[in-house]
Scaffold this active site. Structure first.
Site, PDB file in Angstrom:
ATOM      1  N   GLY A 224      34.914  12.995   1.031  1.00 11.77           N
ATOM      2  CA  GLY A 224      33.859  13.779   1.472  1.00 11.77           C
ATOM      3  C   GLY A 224      32.555  13.003   0.676  1.00 11.77           C
ATOM      4  O   GLY A 224      32.351  12.432  -0.182  1.00 11.77           O
TER       5      GLY A 224
ATOM      6  N   GLN B 204      23.731  13.792  -0.124  1.00 11.49           N
ATOM      7  CA  GLN B 204      24.310  12.377  -1.028  1.00 11.49           C
ATOM      8  C   GLN B 204      23.701  11.014  -0.366  1.00 11.49           C
ATOM      9  O   GLN B 204      23.491   9.889  -0.890  1.00 11.49           O
ATOM     10  CB  GLN B 204      25.445  12.287  -0.693  1.00 11.49           C
ATOM     11  CG  GLN B 204      25.811  13.908  -2.293  1.00 11.49           C
ATOM     12  CD  GLN B 204      27.321  13.196  -2.101  1.00 11.49           C
ATOM     13  OE1 GLN B 204      28.129  14.060  -1.322  1.00 11.49           O
ATOM     14  NE2 GLN B 204      27.876  12.557  -2.886  1.00 11.49           N
TER      15      GLN B 204
ATOM     16  N   CYS C 119      32.575  11.296  -8.204  1.00 16.65           N
ATOM     17  CA  CYS C 119      31.929  11.792  -6.828  1.00 16.65           C
ATOM     18  C   CYS C 119      31.109  10.215  -6.296  1.00 16.65           C
ATOM     19  O   CYS C 119      30.959   9.635  -7.532  1.00 16.65           O
ATOM     20  CB  CYS C 119      30.996  12.756  -7.631  1.00 16.65           C
ATOM     21  SG  CYS C 119      29.382  13.022  -6.656  1.00 16.65           S
ATOM     22  N   LEU C 120      31.036  10.220  -5.347  1.00 16.49           N
ATOM     23  CA  LEU C 120      30.913   8.980  -4.907  1.00 16.49           C
ATOM     24  C   LEU C 120      28.745   8.696  -5.210  1.00 16.49           C
ATOM     25  O   LEU C 120      28.880   7.679  -5.992  1.00 16.49           O
ATOM     26  CB  LEU C 120      30.494   9.249  -2.874  1.00 16.49           C
ATOM     27  CG  LEU C 120      31.926   8.805  -2.002  1.00 16.49           C
ATOM     28  CD1 LEU C 120      31.522   9.215  -1.270  1.00 16.49           C
ATOM     29  CD2 LEU C 120      32.357   7.684  -3.187  1.00 16.49           C
TER      30      LEU C 120
ATOM     31  N   HIS D  43      33.636  21.375  -3.802  1.00 18.49           N
ATOM     32  CA  HIS D  43      32.443  20.249  -4.495  1.00 18.49           C
ATOM     33  C   HIS D  43      31.310  19.686  -3.617  1.00 18.49           C
ATOM     34  O   HIS D  43      30.451  19.959  -4.749  1.00 18.49           O
ATOM     35  CB  HIS D  43      33.592  19.252  -5.026  1.00 18.49           C
ATOM     36  CG  HIS D  43      32.869  17.857  -5.162  1.00 18.49           C
ATOM     37  ND1 HIS D  43      33.561  17.202  -6.130  1.00 18.49           N
ATOM     38  CD2 HIS D  43      32.084  16.854  -4.369  1.00 18.49           C
ATOM     39  CE1 HIS D  43      32.302  16.393  -6.527  1.00 18.49           C
ATOM     40  NE2 HIS D  43      31.463  15.969  -5.570  1.00 18.49           N
ATOM     41  N   GLU D  44      31.836  20.024  -2.717  1.00 18.97           N
ATOM     42  CA  GLU D  44      30.552  19.422  -1.129  1.00 18.97           C
ATOM     43  C   GLU D  44      29.438  20.581  -1.355  1.00 18.97           C
ATOM     44  O   GLU D  44      28.539  19.997  -1.384  1.00 18.97           O
ATOM     45  CB  GLU D  44      31.277  18.763   0.056  1.00 18.97           C
ATOM     46  CG  GLU D  44      32.188  17.853  -0.320  1.00 18.97           C
ATOM     47  CD  GLU D  44      31.757  16.491  -0.883  1.00 18.97           C
ATOM     48  OE1 GLU D  44      30.274  16.288  -1.080  1.00 18.97           O
ATOM     49  OE2 GLU D  44      32.847  15.682  -1.662  1.00 18.97           O
TER      50      GLU D  44
ATOM     51  N   HIS E  66      27.275  20.789  -3.960  1.00 19.97           N
ATOM     52  CA  HIS E  66      26.330  19.269  -3.922  1.00 19.97           C
ATOM     53  C   HIS E  66      24.774  20.438  -3.183  1.00 19.97           C
ATOM     54  O   HIS E  66      23.929  19.986  -2.934  1.00 19.97           O
ATOM     55  CB  HIS E  66      27.287  18.532  -2.820  1.00 19.97           C
ATOM     56  CG  HIS E  66      27.386  16.953  -3.537  1.00 19.97           C
ATOM     57  ND1 HIS E  66      26.705  16.367  -4.666  1.00 19.97           N
ATOM     58  CD2 HIS E  66      28.708  16.556  -3.619  1.00 19.97           C
ATOM     59  CE1 HIS E  66      27.062  15.892  -5.311  1.00 19.97           C
ATOM     60  NE2 HIS E  66      28.939  15.446  -4.664  1.00 19.97           N
TER      61      HIS E  66
HETATM   62 ZN   LIG Z   1      30.179  14.522  -5.097  1.00 14.53          ZN
END
Ligand SMILES: [Zn+2]
Length: 167
Positions: free
Chosen positions: A46, A51, A92-93, A134-135, A138
């Site tokens: 995701g 991000q 997480c990226l 999760h997204e 963000h």
């Molecule tokens: Zn993340």
């Protein structure tokens, strides 16, 4: 175009986001395309617009490996949460090297808009539920380091941020 993924403590990750308006602007269409390329390249499940430095309510869910078609969701919202919670390890990226157990509702009902602006609503209790939660976090400036109770990797990095008042 592959976009650079911002990592914590970049401030954009904490900023509030603007809703996406319809019909989609050229910029948002391009951003969607670029985010799809970026999440695939990064092999992430995701990606949320903050991000890649854009403070808008747009997320990509990339569960192709689980047999779910890739989807871009605009203005996602968690409408309701099930009672049962589950602990699953998340990364997480934007937080390379950090992993930990995150407790979230197993089942959620999600509302979002598709690229045509149509409102879609669905309930899930599998990976889609997890990734959308999760997204969507963000898009509200919330990160897994706010939620992790038990780290499986990278706890020292987070301790150092706390020491430097970056968390
Ligand atoms: Zn993340």
């Amino acid at each position: 175009m592959i976009l650079p993924i911002l990592t914590y403590p970049n401030k954009v990750l904490r900023e509030p986001t603007e809703p996406v308006v319809f019909p989609l602007s050229k910029e948002i269409k391009k951003l969607t395309k670029d985010m799809i390329e970026t999440v695939r390249k990064a092999d992430g499940i995701g990606l949320a617009a903050p991000q890649v430095g854009k403070s808008v309510k747009l997320i990509i869910v990339n569960l192709e490996k689980n047999g779910v078609p890739l989807v871009a969701l605009y203005n996602p919202k968690i409408l309701s949460k099930g009672f049962k919670k589950v602990d699953i390890e998340e990364g997480c990226l934007s937080l390379p090297g950090i992993f930990g157990m995150v407790r979230r509702p197993k089942k959620v009902t999600i509302q979002a808009q598709n690229s045509e602006g149509e409102v879609i609503k669905f309930t899930d209790e599998g990976w889609v539920s997890r990734v959308v939660q999760h997204e969507t976090d963000h898009t509200n400036g919330k990160l897994i380091i706010d939620l992790i109770k038990k780290y499986t990797q990278g706890e020292q990095i987070v301790k150092d941020w706390k020491k430097e008042k970056l968390l």
